[in-house]
Design an enzyme around this catalytic site. Structure first.
Site: not given
Ligand code: CP
Length: 306
Positions: A134, A55-56, A106, A85
């Site tokens: 998040h 999703r993100t 991320r 590396k």
């Molecule tokens: N909700 C969320 O962060 O989903 P993903 O890990 O799929 O990005």
């Protein structure tokens, strides 16, 4: 002045800013694709993902392209970037600064987005830092609550599952603490929310309850936020297996919920929400996914058009 980096929830934790972003997300959601503004048209944004995502990453990449931006993407940075590396995160960020006007990152380490921001001249957006935060999930969840319930103040909200490791829970709790809500925290003893969030709730005067039984929560709340137990945060698989199914939302439980309650989840779902619940109109987790696109468009516009 617009935001530069969004590495913590604190940077979003302003009710006026949140109202502006949520109102803009709603406008964008009502707009046909050909009417989207193009504030990113001369800009390149990089999505740099060291941890898996559906999703993100996809919603940020859709949002960037909807707003006219150019996209460069490192999908499996943990195995495909020069980090393999031995390159440091700092050098990776300085390198991407040579190509991109913004970085969505991320990473499995708590605090990694803030570390990235220290060496970046271009905005860094935290798309999840380990079991930390998040922030944009918090924003889209808040938007989803506002959109579905028409308000945030006065709601009774339950967070269920892995409250220790869920960066989505941490982020949403931090934002909800700005409003007049009542919070129900349902988790096994091993997965209780970190003390720092309880301190925040106390400081903000939020009434909260920590429970271990469904019956203390299920019929009382206006919103139920389900989270999976996060296998990737456990050192020993046996510890994960022992508690992974602590809280499973079943049809029988849903029958005990308020008629106008909503069921949310940041997803992915592993085993904590029965699939048969998806057709219940109170189950809005896929609407929540959709809302994320517009919340992220509103945020990108705010950062890059101001
Ligand atoms: N909700 C969320 O962060 O989903 P993903 O890990 O799929 O990005």
């Amino acid at each position: 002045m617009g935001l530069k980096h969004v590495t913590t929830v604190e940077q979003l934790a302003d009710k006026k800013l949140l109202s502006t972003l949520m109102a803009r997300a709603a406008e964008l959601q009502a707009m046909p694709l050909h009417e989207y503004p193009k504030p990113l048209q001369d800009l390149t944004i990089c999505t740099l993902f060291f941890e898996p995502s559906t999703r993100t990453r996809l919603s940020f990449e859709t949002a960037i392209q909807n707003l006219g931006g150019h996209l460069i993407s490192v999908e499996n940075a943990g195995t495909s970037s020069s980090g393999v590396k031995g390159e440091t995160l700092e050098d990776t960020i300085k390198t991407i600064n040579c190509y991109a006007d913004g970085i969505v990152i991320r990473h499995p380490e708590v605090g990694s987005a803030e570390e990235a921001a220290k060496v970046s001249d271009v905005p860094i957006i935290n798309a999840g830092d380990g079991a930390g935060l998040h922030p944009t999930q918090g924003l889209l969840d808040l938007y989803t609550i506002q959109k579905s319930k028409g308000k945030i103040d006065g709601l009774k909200v339950a967070m269920v599952g892995d409250l220790l490791n869920s960066r989505c829970v941490h982020s949403l709790v931090e934002l909800l603490a700005l409003y007049k809500i009542e919070l129900f925290l349902l988790a096994p003893p091993e997965l209780k929310i970190p003390e720092s969030y309880l301190k925040l709730l106390k400081k903000e005067g939020i009434t909260y309850h920590e429970y271990e039984k469904w019956e203390d929560v299920i019929g009382k709340v206006d919103m139920l936020y389900m989270t999976r137990v996060q296998k990737e945060r456990f050192k020993f698989i046996e510890d994960y297996r022992a508690i992974k199914d602590s809280y499973i939302l079943t049809l029988d439980l849903v029958k005990q919920m308020k008629k106008d309650a909503i069921i949310m989840s940041p997803l992915p779902r592993v085993n904590e929400i029965e699939f048969s619940i998806d057709s219940d109109p109170r189950a809005i987790y896929f609407q929540e996914v959709r809302n994320g696109l517009y919340a992220r468009m509103a945020l990108l516009e705010h950062i890059f058009a101001n």
